[in-house]
Structure formats: C-alpha cells, structure tokens
Design an enzyme around this catalytic site. Structure first.
Site, short mmCIF file in Angstrom:
data_model
loop_
_atom_site.label_atom_id
_atom_site.label_comp_id
_atom_site.label_asym_id
_atom_site.label_seq_id
_atom_site.Cartn_x
_atom_site.Cartn_y
_atom_site.Cartn_z
N GLN A 152 0.85 -1.18 0.00
CA GLN A 152 0.00 0.00 0.00
C GLN A 152 0.90 1.24 0.00
O GLN A 152 1.85 1.33 0.77
CB GLN A 152 -0.90 0.02 1.23
N ASP A 175 -4.23 1.77 -2.80
CA ASP A 175 -4.63 2.67 -1.71
C ASP A 175 -4.25 4.12 -2.00
O ASP A 175 -3.65 4.81 -1.16
CB ASP A 175 -4.01 2.22 -0.39
N ASP A 202 -8.13 -1.17 -4.27
CA ASP A 202 -8.79 -0.40 -3.20
C ASP A 202 -8.35 1.06 -3.21
O ASP A 202 -8.07 1.65 -2.16
CB ASP A 202 -8.45 -1.01 -1.82
#
Length: 350
Positions: A152, A175, A202
């Site tokens: 991330q 992210d 995400d």
C-alpha cells in the site's frame, strides 16, 4: 531505480516526476515567501518546501500558493492549521506536483515501517481544508521493491471535517486515497469535485462521509495474470454512520482489459469489526473495465459484500449493465433522495 511517470489526468499531456525541479526530503530548503505583511498568503516556488509553508501558517484562513514545479517531499497538515487553502498557482493541476515514494512496508531509520497511513505523501487532519489545482502522488512501484510485501502506498490521507478537494489529480497504485475520520465515532465529511483519481487495488478507501461529484476514476493496467486486478472502492463506514462513500455524476475508465476490475469490496478493519461499509454509485458512466456481471467481491469471506450497504442508481455505460440483478443492488427513486451530496454533507455547503 525507475520512477513512475505521472500520467495525464483529465486534460491530457504528461508530467515527469523523476526529473526536473523539486526538493528532496532532508535537504536544506528555502523558506516560503509571504505576499504581504499580514502573512495571509504564502508562495512556494521550486527550491522552497511546501511543508515549510505549512509550518509557517500562523492562523486560520491562510492560503499557500504552490508555483509550477515538482516538490519531492512529504507534507503533513496538522489539526491546528484550520481553514487552510493549498492551491496551485495555475488552474492546470499538472503544473504543480507534490510527490514522494513511501510504502506501507518501507523501513524507517529506526527499523520500523511506515504502515499504510504513514506512507502518505500528503496527510491532513485540519478542519476546513481546501486543496485545489494540484497533483498529489505516490510514485512507489512494486516492481522496484520485490522484497516489500506491504505494498500500500498512499497519495493522500485525509481525516479532517469539511475537507474539500477541487480539480486535484491523485495518483498512486494501491490505496491512492485514504478518506478517514479523526475518531471511530466521528463522521468527518469530505468533498471531491472535478478530481482525477487513479490506482489499482482499493484505491479509494476509508470510513469518512466522502462525496465524489464530477470525478474521474481510472483503473491502471497491472502486470498480473489473475483477475480481478483490483477494485475502485473499499469503504469501511462505521455502523452508526448513515452515509459512506457517494460517487455521483462521475465516470470510471480503465487502462486494463474489459471486466478486469471490480467496482468495490467492503473493508471491515481488524480494529473496527462492527463497521458496515456503505457505497452508492449513481448517475455515473461505468466503462467496460468493470466486471458488469459481478461488480462486487469480498475482502474476507467473513464479511460478504451482500451484507453491506452497496447500491447503484441510474448508472450508464457497458460496465453498468445489469445481467444478474442480485449482483447489482439498485436504489429505488425514493431511496435515491437520501443519497445526494446535500444529504451527505448536511449543513456544510462546499
């Protein structure tokens, strides 16, 4: 080491981040220049530091103007810098770029790692923050760091109430944009208008009440053999919050092949297992890169997406086609009246 080229957002063209003017973390940096004796407007130019300008803010309602250039540094706006405006000097967000390259698993000097939130290039806890006409990016690349498993790498981490982003490009891979709140029981509101946001896994996530109006979400090509290659949204809304992430009058495009991406999956954090993720995508054009047959998936099977607050309304485009109705919960016209920017933002009118 390769540096990611920051691709164009809404307007076309490219900005190279690996070269050109900019500043590095730990270098001696020039102080920002105030435009008047009242110290209400600060100007940051190549060779200056954006963080130094933030540190120099001495009261509410100040403005920092970032002139064209690439500023390679981490910027943190603390809660006591309320009502701050941070804007590019031109209306083209490609002209002024704030970028760095920390990831979750990047090691700090003390041997610990940054973690997801700590990887952010730009962090703000300030209430009433406005950011406009800028690019904020994290150009960390998985391919450059095969030894790191915490991949991330956040571009912007925001958790102040009444946070507004206007005409901002947010660029990363996993992210990209973390829309959080200042506490588990606080429902901080964030508004994004006319922004371009790209990533793969995400890349818009968190528990804030976050409205995206007229925004462009773009999924990246990813060098993996499996699908889904990623997901656009991963809300983690608190159960008590009636409003999570809302995307309205926006568009979703892809640099990957058709149906390679999911629209969303629910994130129930280990530190907040009572979360009840909420996402509404409405009046939005969804391109073929989103799997129209099964647009949602689970992050963990213990929290199936079907038990979450995932809904759509009046979307268009090939990625919005309803082939299996049970896989695409739709709002009724009556329900849709409760899922507007005004309803989510309450008494705040950005």
């Amino acid at each position: 080491m390769r540096r990611r080229t920051l691709l164009t957002g809404i307007a076309g063209g490219v900005v190279g981040v690996g070269a050109g003017v900019g500043v590095g973390a730990g270098h001696a940096l020039a102080a920002p220049v105030f435009s008047n004796s009242a110290r209400r407007v600060l100007h940051v130019r190549p060779g200056d530091s954006v963080q130094a300008a933030v540190d120099a803010v001495d009261g509410p309602g100040r403005t920092i103007v970032v002139h064209p250039g690439t500023y390679r540094e981490v910027v943190n706006v603390p809660a006591d810098k309320g009502e701050l405006t941070l804007r590019g000097a031109t209306r083209d967000p490609r002209d002024a770029v704030i970028v760095f390259d920390h990831a979750n698993g990047t090691q700090k000097p003390d041997g610990t790692t940054y973690g997801t939130a700590g990887s952010a290039t730009f962090t703000s806890a300030a209430p009433g923050l406005t950011v406009r006409d800028l690019t904020i990016a994290n150009d960390w690349l998985r391919a450059d760091h095969p030894e790191i498993t915490g991949t991330q790498a956040v571009a912007a981490y925001t958790y102040g109430d009444r946070t507004r982003f206007e005409n901002v490009r947010l660029l990363a891979h996993q992210d990209t944009l973390f829309v959080d709140t200042s506490a588990l029981d606080v429902f901080d509101r964030q508004y994004f208008h006319g922004c371009y946001i790209e990533g793969d896994v995400d890349f818009v996530f968190g528990r804030a009440t976050a409205v995206f109006e007229g925004c462009h979400f773009h999924t990246l090509q990813r060098d993996v053999t499996f699908t889904p290659k990623g997901m656009v949204f991963a809300p983690s809304t608190a159960r008590a919050n009636p409003h999570g992430i809302l995307a309205v009058r926006s568009r979703i495009t892809s640099g990957a092949e058709d149906a390679a991406y999911k629209l969303a999956r629910p994130w129930v954090p280990s530190y907040e297992t009572t979360a009840w993720p909420s996402l509404v995508v409405r009046d939005t054009w969804i391109g073929p890169g989103i799997d129209a047959v099964a647009p949602y998936t689970n992050m963990r099977d213990a929290y199936p997406w079907q038990s979450m607050r995932f809904h759509e309304y009046r979307n268009t485009g090939p990625g919005s086609t309803i082939t299996v109705p049970g896989n695409r919960p739709q709002l009724t016209r009556t329900e849709a009246r409760s899922h507007t920017a005004a309803a989510y933002l309450g008494d705040w009118r950005p």
